[in-house]
Scaffold this motif. Sequence first.
Motif, PDB file in Angstrom:
ATOM      1  N   THR A   1      37.559  38.323  42.909  1.00 22.27           N
ATOM      2  CA  THR A   1      37.925  39.149  44.319  1.00 22.27           C
ATOM      3  C   THR A   1      38.807  40.159  43.679  1.00 22.27           C
ATOM      4  O   THR A   1      38.697  41.503  44.233  1.00 22.27           O
ATOM      5  CB  THR A   1      38.581  38.216  45.264  1.00 22.27           C
ATOM      6  OG1 THR A   1      37.458  37.212  45.465  1.00 22.27           O
ATOM      7  CG2 THR A   1      38.495  39.227  46.527  1.00 22.27           C
ATOM      8  N   ALA A   2      40.148  39.877  43.275  1.00 20.92           N
ATOM      9  CA  ALA A   2      41.027  40.836  42.942  1.00 20.92           C
ATOM     10  C   ALA A   2      40.369  41.735  41.908  1.00 20.92           C
ATOM     11  O   ALA A   2      40.747  43.266  42.363  1.00 20.92           O
ATOM     12  CB  ALA A   2      42.324  39.870  42.396  1.00 20.92           C
ATOM     13  N   TYR A   3      39.858  41.274  40.907  1.00 18.54           N
ATOM     14  CA  TYR A   3      39.081  42.356  40.245  1.00 18.54           C
ATOM     15  C   TYR A   3      38.364  43.291  40.523  1.00 18.54           C
ATOM     16  O   TYR A   3      38.417  44.682  40.367  1.00 18.54           O
ATOM     17  CB  TYR A   3      38.507  41.464  39.132  1.00 18.54           C
ATOM     18  CG  TYR A   3      37.710  42.450  38.167  1.00 18.54           C
ATOM     19  CD1 TYR A   3      36.449  42.453  37.878  1.00 18.54           C
ATOM     20  CD2 TYR A   3      38.436  42.833  36.846  1.00 18.54           C
ATOM     21  CE1 TYR A   3      35.869  43.367  37.073  1.00 18.54           C
ATOM     22  CE2 TYR A   3      37.857  43.571  36.035  1.00 18.54           C
ATOM     23  CZ  TYR A   3      36.615  43.587  35.900  1.00 18.54           C
ATOM     24  OH  TYR A   3      35.819  44.443  34.863  1.00 18.54           O
ATOM     25  N   TYR A   4      37.285  42.700  41.389  1.00 23.65           N
ATOM     26  CA  TYR A   4      36.231  43.789  41.941  1.00 23.65           C
ATOM     27  C   TYR A   4      36.910  44.800  43.017  1.00 23.65           C
ATOM     28  O   TYR A   4      36.375  46.086  43.215  1.00 23.65           O
ATOM     29  CB  TYR A   4      34.924  43.120  42.362  1.00 23.65           C
ATOM     30  CG  TYR A   4      34.941  42.266  43.501  1.00 23.65           C
ATOM     31  CD1 TYR A   4      34.793  40.981  43.235  1.00 23.65           C
ATOM     32  CD2 TYR A   4      35.233  42.828  44.917  1.00 23.65           C
ATOM     33  CE1 TYR A   4      34.636  40.222  44.418  1.00 23.65           C
ATOM     34  CE2 TYR A   4      35.118  42.030  45.784  1.00 23.65           C
ATOM     35  CZ  TYR A   4      34.859  40.705  45.863  1.00 23.65           C
ATOM     36  OH  TYR A   4      34.795  39.948  46.870  1.00 23.65           O
ATOM     37  N   MET A   5      37.833  44.212  43.874  1.00 28.05           N
ATOM     38  CA  MET A   5      38.380  45.111  44.691  1.00 28.05           C
ATOM     39  C   MET A   5      39.134  46.137  44.029  1.00 28.05           C
ATOM     40  O   MET A   5      39.472  47.517  44.562  1.00 28.05           O
ATOM     41  CB  MET A   5      39.222  44.211  45.703  1.00 28.05           C
ATOM     42  CG  MET A   5      38.379  43.359  46.715  1.00 28.05           C
ATOM     43  SD  MET A   5      37.130  44.553  47.594  1.00 28.05           S
ATOM     44  CE  MET A   5      38.014  45.660  48.334  1.00 28.05           C
ATOM     45  N   THR A   6      40.041  45.761  43.035  1.00 27.24           N
ATOM     46  CA  THR A   6      40.709  46.865  42.431  1.00 27.24           C
ATOM     47  C   THR A   6      39.876  47.867  41.833  1.00 27.24           C
ATOM     48  O   THR A   6      40.006  48.928  41.908  1.00 27.24           O
ATOM     49  CB  THR A   6      41.830  46.222  41.287  1.00 27.24           C
ATOM     50  OG1 THR A   6      42.245  44.744  41.663  1.00 27.24           O
ATOM     51  CG2 THR A   6      42.710  47.019  40.677  1.00 27.24           C
ATOM     52  N   ARG A   7      38.936  47.299  41.289  1.00 24.93           N
ATOM     53  CA  ARG A   7      37.653  48.233  40.642  1.00 24.93           C
ATOM     54  C   ARG A   7      37.213  49.374  41.747  1.00 24.93           C
ATOM     55  O   ARG A   7      37.335  50.355  41.442  1.00 24.93           O
ATOM     56  CB  ARG A   7      36.694  47.425  40.078  1.00 24.93           C
ATOM     57  CG  ARG A   7      35.313  48.207  39.855  1.00 24.93           C
ATOM     58  CD  ARG A   7      34.204  47.396  39.474  1.00 24.93           C
ATOM     59  NE  ARG A   7      32.919  47.967  38.995  1.00 24.93           N
ATOM     60  CZ  ARG A   7      32.134  48.110  39.877  1.00 24.93           C
ATOM     61  NH1 ARG A   7      32.120  47.469  40.976  1.00 24.93           N
ATOM     62  NH2 ARG A   7      31.012  48.818  39.530  1.00 24.93           N
TER      63      ARG A   7
ATOM     64  N   ILE B   1      43.878  41.891  39.080  1.00 24.17           N
ATOM     65  CA  ILE B   1      44.115  43.253  39.299  1.00 24.17           C
ATOM     66  C   ILE B   1      44.464  43.983  38.078  1.00 24.17           C
ATOM     67  O   ILE B   1      43.995  45.051  37.824  1.00 24.17           O
ATOM     68  CB  ILE B   1      45.611  43.477  40.296  1.00 24.17           C
ATOM     69  CG1 ILE B   1      45.073  42.842  41.780  1.00 24.17           C
ATOM     70  CG2 ILE B   1      45.849  44.915  40.494  1.00 24.17           C
ATOM     71  CD1 ILE B   1      46.298  42.799  42.478  1.00 24.17           C
ATOM     72  N   ALA B   2      45.234  43.409  37.297  1.00 28.31           N
ATOM     73  CA  ALA B   2      45.688  44.041  35.946  1.00 28.31           C
ATOM     74  C   ALA B   2      44.164  44.072  35.098  1.00 28.31           C
ATOM     75  O   ALA B   2      44.365  45.150  34.346  1.00 28.31           O
ATOM     76  CB  ALA B   2      46.627  43.006  35.065  1.00 28.31           C
ATOM     77  N   ALA B   3      43.452  43.204  35.161  1.00 30.51           N
ATOM     78  CA  ALA B   3      42.200  43.192  34.262  1.00 30.51           C
ATOM     79  C   ALA B   3      41.572  44.561  34.702  1.00 30.51           C
ATOM     80  O   ALA B   3      41.039  45.353  34.122  1.00 30.51           O
ATOM     81  CB  ALA B   3      41.438  42.087  34.452  1.00 30.51           C
ATOM     82  N   ALA B   4      41.435  44.907  35.988  1.00 28.54           N
ATOM     83  CA  ALA B   4      40.895  45.958  36.552  1.00 28.54           C
ATOM     84  C   ALA B   4      41.464  47.189  36.235  1.00 28.54           C
ATOM     85  O   ALA B   4      40.569  47.970  35.964  1.00 28.54           O
ATOM     86  CB  ALA B   4      40.821  45.631  38.126  1.00 28.54           C
ATOM     87  N   VAL B   5      42.701  47.333  36.337  1.00 28.84           N
ATOM     88  CA  VAL B   5      43.284  48.457  36.096  1.00 28.84           C
ATOM     89  C   VAL B   5      43.077  48.930  34.358  1.00 28.84           C
ATOM     90  O   VAL B   5      42.842  50.006  34.157  1.00 28.84           O
ATOM     91  CB  VAL B   5      44.786  48.307  36.278  1.00 28.84           C
ATOM     92  CG1 VAL B   5      45.658  49.237  35.702  1.00 28.84           C
ATOM     93  CG2 VAL B   5      45.029  48.280  37.856  1.00 28.84           C
ATOM     94  N   LEU B   6      43.139  47.792  33.681  1.00 21.80           N
ATOM     95  CA  LEU B   6      42.898  48.043  32.159  1.00 21.80           C
ATOM     96  C   LEU B   6      41.493  48.560  31.970  1.00 21.80           C
ATOM     97  O   LEU B   6      41.338  49.665  31.440  1.00 21.80           O
ATOM     98  CB  LEU B   6      43.033  46.535  31.677  1.00 21.80           C
ATOM     99  CG  LEU B   6      44.438  46.254  31.136  1.00 21.80           C
ATOM    100  CD1 LEU B   6      44.232  44.904  30.397  1.00 21.80           C
ATOM    101  CD2 LEU B   6      45.028  47.200  30.029  1.00 21.80           C
TER     102      LEU B   6
END
Lengths: 636, 190, 106
Positions: free
Chosen positions: A424-430, A532-537
Amino acid sequence: MLDLVWLIPALPLLGFLFITVAGRKLGDPKAGYFATAMVAASFAVTVGVFVDLMSKTAEERTHVRTLFQWIPVGSLKIDVAFLADPLSITMCLFVTGIGTLIHLYAVGYMHGDSRFSKFFLYLNLFAFSMLMLVLGSNMLVTFLGWEGVGACSYFLISFWHEKESAATAGKKAFITNRVGDWGFMMAMFFAFWAVGSLDYSVINGAAGGLTKTTATAIALFCFLGACGKSAQLPLYLWLPDAMEGPTPVSALIHAATMVTAGVYLMVRISPILEVSSSYAPTIIAIVGAATALFAATIAVAQNDIKKVLAYSTVSQLGYMFLAIGSGAYTAAIFHMVTHAFFKALLFLGAGSVIHGMHHEQDMRRMGALRTLMPITAGTFIIGWLAIAGVPPFAGFWSKDDILLFAYDKSPILWLVGLVTALLTAYYMTRQVIMVFYGKARWHDAHAEHGAHGDLVEGARSELAPHESPWMMVAPLVVLAGLSIVGGAINLPFSHNTERLVSWLEPVVVVHESTTAKLPLALVAIAVGLIGIAAAVLVYAKHKARVIEPQILADAWGYDRSVSNFMGGPGRKAFDGVVWADAHVVDGAVNGVGALVSATAGKVRKLQSGNVRNYAAAIGSGVVLLLVWFVVVRGML
Amino acid sequence: MELFVFVVAGAMVLGGAVGVIVRSHPVHAALSLILTLFGVAVLFVAQEAHFLAAVQVIVYAGAIVVLFLFVIMLLGVDNAEDLRIEPFKVQRPVAVVVGAGLLAMIGMAIIVSRKATVPVVTQSQAVQDAALEPHDSNIKALARDVFSDHVLAFELTSVLLVIAVVATVMLARKPRPGELTPLEPKVGAQ
Amino acid sequence: MIAAVATPTTTWYLLLSAVLFTIGVVGVMVRRNPLVLFMCIELMLNAVNLSFVALARRLGDIGGQSMVFFVMVVAAAEVVVGLGLVVAILRRKPHATTDDMAELKG
């Protein structure tokens, strides 16, 4: 004030009727303001009832207001009656509150649409149905609202019915819901058969006396209904397609209210769920967790701004059912409330972006909108932080509550929930990065449009994205505020701060958790930050490869396989049923007619018109009568 | 003596009856009917119903059968019907069964009630007075019974006779030219 | 002198009348000529008259005989009307039998 609880659904109904008659005369935007006023008045009454309930002691907080007797049939007496207790009033508060905000938003969003007043007519009807669902004191009034929201959902999803895909999506939603509705009806039949009444007070009161199988049957059939309405795993496929409707519809119906009807129902019958066989809650928890994970994986690869949020909704609903399955009913309600805040915020924000981008919905053609639409961006970011589970925003507290009870139920379920939180954190950050940060990719899109001759190059400055008008932005701000402080209704620090639990205690079964809260909370925070960090990367710094497999974009091929099944073997089965109906059922009925006709044809031969035959008949009759009296009755 | 009368009269009655149903020529059948009626009259006399025996001969044998013969002669229905053929195959067996059954039932009823006690019937005073007279006691008793106890029935049957005569005259008269007989349907009423 | 073996009792007369009645019934069912049919009906009426008279004597009630009186009157009226009907019918359809009058066929 408690006696006026019937006003809560009545005001939107009045709005619906009035706009049906006078809507076109009112026009854009007066019809919209009128509809908003009706829902706002309903909210005011709800607040009044809420205050009234608060002033009572915990045991007295159940008030039933009967309007009239609806169906008196034999031993079954069903009234149109409203139940004002903590659970229903909590639902009413956020349904009417967020409803008012969305109505206001829609005035701005739908400005210029040719069927403006019709939209608000449907919205008010929807509000009425949802409030009937929530306030009903027996299952049948709830079912009335249940069907009503299903119908309004159909109307609103296919609002722009000139678009083929919108019309199909509306039908799909309605039909998939119908499958679930069958489950609800079966549950009602079981409840009536076992208890003799459909009143919640009677059913829940008799929960102790039900056999395990009956309770399990009622619970699981209600869950089937909830799966349909709240888009859980077998029946979720209507929700992503429902994004064809206007964004206020997605926000109201598919984020905050209708999809929560299933959760409400399960919590309402929680006493029955408590006494059913242990595999029933386990099934619910597993389905919820599986749905959450499944939908989260799909959201990672979606490119339409609304589809990401749609799958996110499915995923978060999965969390709520995971909570119900783990016995954490208050946690489910808590998450429902916070989810309503931030999901509505996210959808309205997405709507604002779409509106500003002149109805562009593909995220690949957005970017760098932060400076051009500051308020939208700011509120959207707050919503993002809430859903990603970053403290102290609302989403963190409620999600954490659920994960705690999930751990109690089974560590595996907790792990699934945790992975889902990461995704969830990943795709929302994306989504946030693709829409608001990075390079502005919409120039290229508009250059393509220009090439199609529709748009003139000189007007390119008009095509630049702009902030939305005040009536669309104001609700965003209010919802953002609620997303920040919303967690305060149920902070886990001590019993005093768990205000939601103590508020709901009289009507909802409450369990305590024995696991230590702090370690799990820290793990959850860490996982969120990793996501979040993964998506930012991947998306901002472009340091890692973009992983968006096609199978996820295709939603694991589920939709397609359902269509193929229904079109192929399913179709054949239905044709078989039609054949049986035409030949067996109709055959029997027509057969009776043919039989009567044939018999009459034979019996007709008795009427020969000949006197001697008639004389013979009379003679035989006389002899038979004499035989009857002499031999059989022994008259001699 | 009574036995002899009974046997002979009974033979006449049954013989005539069988003749009626067996003879193919209608005139023969009518003559057999007369035989039966005479036999019945004899049996009436044996039962001391003298007046009725007389009426039987005068009215039945003398008027009714004569009427039958008039019609037979008038209409020429004197061609014999062929009794060997029967259009409805089932008719004769059914007739046999019905006849046998009827006879069995009625016979049983009669035989079973042989020993039944006779209820006492008190005649009206008028009838009892008539019974005291030796001559013409039967006719006097009968007259007293009909004209005092059953005078209403007597009046009604008189009216019935008048109606019957009028009806028959209407039914059987020759239609005037252009006029429909009572049995013909009006044109267009079908 | 023919010695009487037994005196005919009422039962004998009643049995005779039963046989006569049955013969009449069979006749109605079997004969096709309308006039012979009527004659069979007269047989039945006579059988009934016979049994009335026998019982009148047995019971000592003169009412049985007055009953016969009325039966005869009504039988006469009936024959008159019936023959009128037969005349009317046969005038239209000469040589008709009962089998030809089948307009009530359903």
